[in-house]
Structure formats: C-alpha cells, structure tokens
Design an enzyme around this catalytic site. Structure first.
Site: not given
Length: 454
Positions: A24, A106
């Site tokens: 990520h 995110d």
C-alpha cells in the site's frame, strides 16, 4: 511577504497517508513523486519507523506507533491501528501546523476523511486495488451483490454484475464473502472503504483507463473517479522522472547483484520467474508440488522463497536443481521483470505485481491465494489474455503436472504468441496512460491545477 509565502505553501501542500504495509505504501509513494514533480509540496506520513522510504522530492514524517510493531497478527494490527492512529494523526496535523490543502489517504482508512474535515482539509481517497475489485465491494455495499450461500460457494455459482465479465464465486475476492474466515478485521477493513467515499473531494485508483475501460465507465457514472496509474517508477514507463528508478522502499534486502548476474547468463525469454509476495504462504504439500513441477520443466527458474518458507522445500531440491534454478529470499522485482531473460512470471496476482507485469509486458501464470488475487487472476487470463490461470485438483492442490502444463502453454504452446502479443499491447497502453497527455497524466494534472488555482 512572509504571509504571502505562508499562503503559497498552504495552497500547494498535500499530506499523504498510506496504510503501513509495503503493497500500500509503494503506490502512494509513487503517486507522491508524480505530484512533487508537478510542483506540489508533498509530505508522506508513515506510521512505522522500520519502513522509511527514500525520495528526495518528498518530505517524510512519522507518527509514533511502536505498539503496532509488537504484533504480527493481521487482525490485531488492524484493530490496534484503527484505535490509535486517528487521534494521533489529528495531533500530528495540529502540532506541525502543516495547514495542508489536501489529505490523500488509503481508502481502507475512511476515518481519515473525518480527521481531514476537522482541520479544513480536502480529502482524497486512494484505492490501491483495481476497479474490478472495488466494484465488487461497491455492489456488496449497495446490496446488488449478496453474500454467497454455502451452496453457491460449493457449486462455484456464476455471478453477473454490470460492466463485468461473468464471474464464478472462485473469481471473487476471498474477503468479499469470507466474513467468518481467519481475518475478520481485514474483511471489515475491505468493506469499510465505501462507508463514506461519496463525501470525499477526490477518488483516485491505481489503474489506467484502457485496462478497465467498461468498469471505469460504469463507476464514473455513479461518482467522480480518477485513474492515476500504473504507479511504478517512471524509468520503467515514461522516463520523465529521471531519478525515479526504484520504489525507495524494501521490506527485505533484495539480492540484486546475484539475481542480475545470474539472469545475464541466460538466453532471452528462457527463465521462469516465481514470486508470491511478502505475505502469501503455501502449504508444505503445495511447495513440494511446485518444486517438482519447476524441476520437471527442465527450464531455468528464479524462485523467491522467503526465509520463513524455505523449510517447506523438499530436502534435496536446492542441490538437485542448482544448475537450473536460483533461489533467493527476496528479489529486485522490477529489475527482474524487465530483464530480457525472463519469459514468464508465476505470480500470486497481488495487484502491484500484476500491474508491474502488465507494464513491463511479461506473460503470467496466475496462481492466486486470497483477498483480491482471484479477481486479478480472472482478468489476467480471460479479459486481458496475458497469461493463464492454474487449475486445482479435487483436493485443492496445484499438481506438478499442472505446473508443467502452464509453463508449456505460456512459453511454447499454441497460445504463447497471442499471450506475448497481448502483453506487449498492455505494456504500450500503460506507458501511454502515464506519459505526457495520457489519461492518468491528465487526471494528475487536473488535481494539481485545482490545488494550485485557489
């Protein structure tokens, strides 16, 4: 004059908050480099002192999260993270007086939008998975896709969704239906991405328009979305960011010199590259079948086997295959995939690895394990047609004979030429998307223009 400079810095400043795992951080770090190259001031906020990226164009700041380093259980980590970081992020913004314009976060951390709004920042949700996977979770959120029944799972029933190819249950992300599985907190995290996304000022995704055109078209009719990928270092794509030849972050030390020297000694297109990411683990039985399958192909192979997995290998495997194979605990994957000697990539189909192979034109053998990987594998084999997907036997095992079959089909079979041709096509379209004037480049330019015009 000082007030004018302060106002200039505020308007041009963006905070970026990735979820603290490599898969990520990497795409959001690459996005940050693109923003910085276009004149924005970018601060990437990390929450793990052991994962400090390097990029001269970006400011890196960390939020103390030492408690999180004490647990290796995914569910425990997620629960601890979500209980501590929201308020610590708020304290960080207030303490440092960043006065940034936007917080890019995110998508698995929707609470970050509330923190951003508390301080008058715009919020930008960043989806690190492909839109096909995101669309599946969106349908679950809407109720247009129900949790499969045990009977549907047992019979591998077919699912039909707008703009999507027909999917079998086995093509869905495991986290789309396995609520009672091993990682309930991970399941909740995946579903939570859509809890408040419509309130975000921006929605970004690490993909490119041509790759998922129909799905993007359908989703864009529901809410504004922007593709900004593929987010891999520029020197492997458009080459416009001259110093951007590496992610700048490695979970493990890659054996770069060893791998490249070994590959240099091999013929063009002759090597099978095998890697399943930093998390996925195979059973001892499956490791044995894979090992024997690779051995029986009589081809050269470079296999990444993490230290924690090497005890699952057959006892005499390394010695018996020393002339054909190279085993390392970690590799410089971009350098390997872009090397002329690599003929195919046997992959777990994590989205970052899939995008890298697509962007570098490498045919794939898809061997998905869990989460989003089955959906990515479906598209690799049946939509983009850049590889084939392994088939399990009645006991859920991928046999050595199946490994042999897949290698032959991708590297020398009747379909190999079509697969290579399609791989080249998607490589060109990936470069076109991020190059000057491409779809992803235009979306990034639009974002920067909106940030700097006020």
């Amino acid at each position: 004059m000082e007030k004018q400079q302060q106002k200039h810095d505020e308007v041009h400043h963006v905070l970026v908050l990735p979820f603290p795992i490599q898969g990520h951080i990497n795409p959001m770090l690459q996005f940050s480099k693109r923003l910085a190259s276009k004149g924005l001031k970018v601060t990437l906020v990390t929450t793990s002192k052991s994962m400090q990226p390097s990029a001269s164009s970006i400011d890196f700041q960390s939020i103390d999260f030492q408690e999180g380093e004490a647990t290796t259980n995914i569910d425990e980590f997620i629960r601890l993270y979500e209980s501590l970081i929201p308020e610590r992020l708020a304290q960080f913004i207030e303490k440092h007086q960043h006065r940034a314009k936007v917080l890019v976060y995110d998508s698995g951390m929707p609470w970050a939008l509330e923190v951003a709004k508390r301080f008058g920042l715009q919020g930008a949700s960043f989806f690190t998975q492909c839109w096909a996977v995101n669309a599946i979770f969106y349908h679950l959120k809407l109720g247009t896709l129900s949790m499969p029944s045990e009977e549907q799972i047992r019979t591998n029933a077919v699912v039909s969704l707008p703009s999507m190819p027909e999917l079998e249950i086995s093509d869905l992300p495991s986290t789309a239906y396995d609520k009672s599985g091993s990682y309930p907190a991970l399941w909740n995290l995946m579903r939570s991405q859509f809890s408040n996304f419509q309130e975000a000022d921006w929605t970004f995704c690490n993909t490119y328009d041509k790759l998922e055109h129909e799905i993007i078209k359908w989703l864009a009719s529901k809410w504004p979305i922007k593709t900004i990928g593929p987010t891999i270092p520029s020197m492997y794509l458009d080459k416009r960011l001259k110093d951007d030849d590496d992610y700048g972050l490695h979970l493990f030390e890659p054996y770069t010199d060893l791998c490249i020297k070994w590959l240099n000694s091999k013929e063009t297109g002759s090597v099978i590259y095998v890697a399943f990411g930093s998390i996925a683990g195979l059973t001892e039985q499956q490791m044995g079948e894979l090992a024997m399958g690779l051995k029986s192909t009589n081809r050269h192979f470079l296999w990444v086997v993490r230290d924690t997995e090497q005890n699952k290998l057959p006892g005499n495997f390394i010695g018996e295959t020393s002339e054909k194979g190279l085993l390392v605990s970690w590799s410089p994957q971009l350098d390997v995939l872009s090397h002329r000697a690599v003929g195919c990539f046997m992959t777990h189909c994590g989205w970052n690895s899939t995008l890298e192979a697509l962007s570098l034109g490498v045919p794939m053998i898809a061997m998905p394990q869990w989460t989003d990987q089955p959906t990515n594998a479906k598209f690799v084999a049946d939509v983009w047609e850049v590889g084939i997907r392994v088939k399990k036997d009645g006991n859920g095992i991928i046999t050595k004979e199946e490994i042999q079959r897949c290698v032959r089909e991708v590297m020398e079979g009747d379909r190999s030429l079509d697969i290579k041709r399609n791989s080249g096509k998607w490589k060109k379209l990936a470069i076109d998307a991020i190059d000057e004037g491409g779809s992803s480049d235009k979306n990034i330019e639009e974002f920067v223009a909106k940030i700097t015009c006020n």
